[in-house]
Design a protein around this motif. Structure first.
Motif, PDB file in Angstrom:
ATOM      1  N   ALA A 162      -4.397   9.942  -0.679  1.00 31.25           N
ATOM      2  CA  ALA A 162      -3.313  10.577  -1.687  1.00 31.25           C
ATOM      3  C   ALA A 162      -1.883  10.457  -1.243  1.00 31.25           C
ATOM      4  O   ALA A 162      -1.086   9.888  -1.888  1.00 31.25           O
ATOM      5  CB  ALA A 162      -3.702  12.105  -2.027  1.00 31.25           C
ATOM      6  N   ARG A 163      -1.992  10.770  -0.025  1.00 27.60           N
ATOM      7  CA  ARG A 163      -0.403  10.687   0.665  1.00 27.60           C
ATOM      8  C   ARG A 163       0.100   9.322   0.693  1.00 27.60           C
ATOM      9  O   ARG A 163       1.292   8.982   0.349  1.00 27.60           O
ATOM     10  CB  ARG A 163      -0.462  11.183   2.013  1.00 27.60           C
ATOM     11  N   LEU A 164      -0.926   8.291   1.078  1.00 27.51           N
ATOM     12  CA  LEU A 164      -0.426   6.875   1.137  1.00 27.51           C
ATOM     13  C   LEU A 164      -0.069   6.456   0.013  1.00 27.51           C
ATOM     14  O   LEU A 164       0.616   5.416  -0.202  1.00 27.51           O
ATOM     15  CB  LEU A 164      -1.708   6.095   1.661  1.00 27.51           C
ATOM     16  N   LYS A 165      -0.932   6.834  -1.312  1.00 32.72           N
ATOM     17  CA  LYS A 165      -0.496   6.221  -2.623  1.00 32.72           C
ATOM     18  C   LYS A 165       0.991   6.598  -3.016  1.00 32.72           C
ATOM     19  O   LYS A 165       1.725   5.919  -3.441  1.00 32.72           O
ATOM     20  CB  LYS A 165      -1.565   6.813  -3.607  1.00 32.72           C
ATOM     21  N   ASP A 166       1.397   7.869  -2.655  1.00 34.45           N
ATOM     22  CA  ASP A 166       2.663   8.440  -2.848  1.00 34.45           C
ATOM     23  C   ASP A 166       3.681   7.582  -2.096  1.00 34.45           C
ATOM     24  O   ASP A 166       4.837   7.562  -2.627  1.00 34.45           O
ATOM     25  CB  ASP A 166       2.808   9.990  -2.436  1.00 34.45           C
ATOM     26  N   ALA A 167       3.258   6.896  -0.948  1.00 36.22           N
ATOM     27  CA  ALA A 167       4.096   6.098  -0.239  1.00 36.22           C
ATOM     28  C   ALA A 167       4.022   4.695  -0.499  1.00 36.22           C
ATOM     29  O   ALA A 167       4.522   3.576   0.173  1.00 36.22           O
ATOM     30  CB  ALA A 167       3.962   6.237   1.364  1.00 36.22           C
ATOM     31  N   ALA A 168       3.366   4.347  -1.640  1.00 34.72           N
ATOM     32  CA  ALA A 168       3.241   2.819  -1.968  1.00 34.72           C
ATOM     33  C   ALA A 168       4.258   2.007  -2.108  1.00 34.72           C
ATOM     34  O   ALA A 168       4.384   0.951  -2.078  1.00 34.72           O
ATOM     35  CB  ALA A 168       2.382   2.888  -3.351  1.00 34.72           C
ATOM     36  N   SER A 169       5.509   2.791  -2.550  1.00 39.20           N
ATOM     37  CA  SER A 169       6.906   2.069  -2.566  1.00 39.20           C
ATOM     38  C   SER A 169       7.391   1.529  -1.452  1.00 39.20           C
ATOM     39  O   SER A 169       8.121   0.531  -1.513  1.00 39.20           O
ATOM     40  CB  SER A 169       7.908   2.822  -3.344  1.00 39.20           C
ATOM     41  N   VAL A 170       6.833   1.852  -0.314  1.00 38.49           N
ATOM     42  CA  VAL A 170       7.567   1.289   1.072  1.00 38.49           C
ATOM     43  C   VAL A 170       6.331   0.649   1.850  1.00 38.49           C
ATOM     44  O   VAL A 170       6.517   0.495   3.061  1.00 38.49           O
ATOM     45  CB  VAL A 170       8.040   2.569   1.667  1.00 38.49           C
ATOM     46  N   LEU A 171       5.125   0.614   1.191  1.00 34.69           N
ATOM     47  CA  LEU A 171       3.885  -0.277   1.811  1.00 34.69           C
ATOM     48  C   LEU A 171       3.829  -1.305   1.091  1.00 34.69           C
ATOM     49  O   LEU A 171       3.544  -1.269   0.180  1.00 34.69           O
ATOM     50  CB  LEU A 171       2.809   0.724   1.996  1.00 34.69           C
ATOM     51  N   SER A 172       3.356  -2.412   1.949  1.00 30.17           N
ATOM     52  CA  SER A 172       3.096  -3.687   1.169  1.00 30.17           C
ATOM     53  C   SER A 172       1.744  -3.820   0.620  1.00 30.17           C
ATOM     54  O   SER A 172       1.339  -4.388  -0.082  1.00 30.17           O
ATOM     55  CB  SER A 172       3.188  -4.963   2.266  1.00 30.17           C
ATOM     56  N   ALA A 173       0.759  -3.149   1.089  1.00 35.52           N
ATOM     57  CA  ALA A 173      -0.542  -2.820   0.888  1.00 35.52           C
ATOM     58  C   ALA A 173      -1.100  -1.399   1.285  1.00 35.52           C
ATOM     59  O   ALA A 173      -0.679  -0.807   2.319  1.00 35.52           O
ATOM     60  CB  ALA A 173      -1.310  -3.736   1.435  1.00 35.52           C
ATOM     61  N   GLN A 174      -2.047  -1.018   0.590  1.00 36.80           N
ATOM     62  CA  GLN A 174      -2.646   0.340   0.882  1.00 36.80           C
ATOM     63  C   GLN A 174      -3.801   0.131   1.997  1.00 36.80           C
ATOM     64  O   GLN A 174      -4.624  -0.896   1.890  1.00 36.80           O
ATOM     65  CB  GLN A 174      -3.368   0.770  -0.547  1.00 36.80           C
ATOM     66  N   PRO A 175      -3.662   0.677   3.089  1.00 29.56           N
ATOM     67  CA  PRO A 175      -4.943   0.508   4.127  1.00 29.56           C
ATOM     68  C   PRO A 175      -5.896   1.344   3.821  1.00 29.56           C
ATOM     69  O   PRO A 175      -5.921   2.152   2.853  1.00 29.56           O
ATOM     70  CB  PRO A 175      -4.083   1.161   5.321  1.00 29.56           C
ATOM     71  N   THR A 176      -7.099   0.870   4.460  1.00 31.96           N
ATOM     72  CA  THR A 176      -8.585   1.658   4.298  1.00 31.96           C
ATOM     73  C   THR A 176      -8.479   2.783   5.184  1.00 31.96           C
ATOM     74  O   THR A 176      -8.282   2.574   6.362  1.00 31.96           O
ATOM     75  CB  THR A 176      -9.486   0.674   4.489  1.00 31.96           C
ATOM     76  N   ARG A 191       3.246  -5.358   7.464  1.00 27.67           N
ATOM     77  CA  ARG A 191       4.280  -6.261   7.651  1.00 27.67           C
ATOM     78  C   ARG A 191       5.587  -6.338   8.440  1.00 27.67           C
ATOM     79  O   ARG A 191       6.326  -6.765   8.886  1.00 27.67           O
ATOM     80  CB  ARG A 191       4.989  -6.814   6.120  1.00 27.67           C
ATOM     81  N   SER A 192       5.632  -4.793   9.149  1.00 25.36           N
ATOM     82  CA  SER A 192       6.445  -4.447   9.883  1.00 25.36           C
ATOM     83  C   SER A 192       6.122  -3.168  10.872  1.00 25.36           C
ATOM     84  O   SER A 192       5.229  -2.341  10.249  1.00 25.36           O
ATOM     85  CB  SER A 192       7.859  -3.940   9.328  1.00 25.36           C
ATOM     86  N   PRO A 193       6.471  -2.974  11.899  1.00 25.23           N
ATOM     87  CA  PRO A 193       6.539  -1.526  12.621  1.00 25.23           C
ATOM     88  C   PRO A 193       6.847  -0.607  11.822  1.00 25.23           C
ATOM     89  O   PRO A 193       6.184   0.572  11.939  1.00 25.23           O
ATOM     90  CB  PRO A 193       7.369  -1.942  13.942  1.00 25.23           C
ATOM     91  N   ALA A 194       7.701  -0.509  10.977  1.00 27.44           N
ATOM     92  CA  ALA A 194       8.147   0.630  10.211  1.00 27.44           C
ATOM     93  C   ALA A 194       6.830   0.907   9.216  1.00 27.44           C
ATOM     94  O   ALA A 194       6.788   2.125   9.205  1.00 27.44           O
ATOM     95  CB  ALA A 194       9.387   0.186   9.104  1.00 27.44           C
ATOM     96  N   GLU A 195       6.347  -0.014   8.674  1.00 25.50           N
ATOM     97  CA  GLU A 195       5.070   0.443   7.966  1.00 25.50           C
ATOM     98  C   GLU A 195       4.078   1.040   8.677  1.00 25.50           C
ATOM     99  O   GLU A 195       3.521   1.926   8.035  1.00 25.50           O
ATOM    100  CB  GLU A 195       4.581  -0.905   7.260  1.00 25.50           C
ATOM    101  N   ARG A 196       4.009   0.571   9.829  1.00 21.10           N
ATOM    102  CA  ARG A 196       2.863   1.321  10.781  1.00 21.10           C
ATOM    103  C   ARG A 196       3.162   2.587  11.026  1.00 21.10           C
ATOM    104  O   ARG A 196       2.455   3.514  11.049  1.00 21.10           O
ATOM    105  CB  ARG A 196       2.844   0.586  12.130  1.00 21.10           C
ATOM    106  N   ASP A 197       4.543   3.158  11.085  1.00 19.33           N
ATOM    107  CA  ASP A 197       5.068   4.421  11.497  1.00 19.33           C
ATOM    108  C   ASP A 197       5.006   5.190  10.197  1.00 19.33           C
ATOM    109  O   ASP A 197       4.693   6.433  10.104  1.00 19.33           O
ATOM    110  CB  ASP A 197       6.637   4.221  11.629  1.00 19.33           C
TER     111      ASP A 197
END
Length: 218
Positions: A162-176, A191-197
Motif C-alpha cells: 500500500a505504501r509503495l502504491k502511494d509512492a507510484a509517482s516516483v517509482l518507475s515500476a512497482q516491485p514485488t 532505474r536509479s539509486p534514488a528509487e532503491r532508497d
C-alpha cells in the motif's frame, strides 16, 4: 496538529516606543531571534527580528547592503532611519505575516517556506495569543510516534504494498514484495539509486528493519 498545539503561548513582546538597546537585551536574555511589537491597546504593530538589525551603524553596515528592490522613492530615507534610530517602531517590520490558532502544521510549514520567514505570530480574534517558529516545527518532527503493530506476514506485505502504491509517482515500476517469518524480500527493477532508497525507506517505515534486496538496475 495545529498552531495552538505547538506555539509558544504569551510570547515576550515590546512596544514601538521601546529602545533598540532594550530589545537586543531581551533577545539575548531569552534566546529568541524575533519579538512581536504591540501597541498599548494590544494591537500587533509589527515584529522585529535579527534580520531587521543587520543594517546598523553599530555594525558598520548601514550602507553595506543593496537598496530595496521596490525602488520606492522613500526607501533610502526609511533605510537611513532604520539603521540609526533607537526606537523599536522605526526598525520593526510592519507587514507581519500571521496565522490563526487553528491553522495546521502543514500550512505553517508551507507558509514559512514560501515567504522565507522563521516565525509566525498566532492570532485569536485579532489578538496575539502565541508565536510559532521553525524550532517548533523541529519539535514536531522529533516527537516519537507509536509504531503500529502489524501482525502476520500477509498483513505486513499488504501494508508495504500500500505504501509503495502511494509512492507510484516516483517509482518507475512497482516491485514485488514477499514476507516470510517477518523477513521482507523485494524483487523488481529500479532505474536509479534514488528509487532503491524510496523502496528501502518504505520497508523501514513499515517493518522497522532492512529488507532482502533483490532489485536490479541502477
Amino acid at each position: 496538529m495545529i498552531a495552538r498545539d505547538m506555539m509558544t503561548p504569551a510570547p515576550t513582546t515590546v512596544c514601538p516606543e521601546h529602545s533598540v538597546w532594550h530589545l537586543a537585551r531581551i533577545m539575548l536574555a531569552e534566546h529568541v531571534s524575533g519579538i512581536p511589537v504591540l501597541t498599548d491597546d494590544g494591537t500587533l504593530a509589527g515584529i522585529v527580528t535579527e534580520g531587521d538589525l543587520l543594517r546598523r551603524t553599530e555594525l558598520g553596515t548601514e550602507d553595506a547592503f543593496p537598496e530595496d528592490s521596490s525602488h520606492d522613492a522613500d526607501s533610502p530615507a526609511r533605510l537611513y532611519v532604520k539603521s540609526r534610530s533607537w526606537k523599536v517602531g522605526d526598525v520593526m517590520t510592519r507587514d507581519v505575516v500571521t496565522v490563526d490558532e487553528d491553522v495546521s502544521v502543514r500550512e505553517i510549514a508551507m507558509l514559512m517556506n514560501r515567504r522565507g520567514i522563521k516565525r509566525l505570530p498566532v492570532m485569536r480574534n485579532g489578538c496575539l495569543t502565541g508565536i510559532v517558529s521553525r524550532a517548533d516545527l523541529l519539535k514536531v518532527i522529533s516527537t516519537p510516534r507509536p509504531r503500529a503493530q502489524i501482525r502476520g506476514d500477509e498483513a505486513l506485505r499488504r501494508a508495504i504494498v500500500a505504501r509503495l502504491k502511494d509512492a507510484a509517482s516516483v517509482l518507475s515500476a512497482q516491485p514485488t514484495v514477499a514476507v516470510k517469518d517477518g523477513i521482507v524480500s523485494v524483487t523488481g527493477t529500479v532505474r536509479s539509486p534514488a528509487e532503491r532508497d524510496v523502496i528501502r525507506s518504505i520497508v523501514e517505515i513499515v517493518a522497522g528493519a532492512g529488507f532482502e534486496d533483490h532489485l536490479s538496475g541502477a
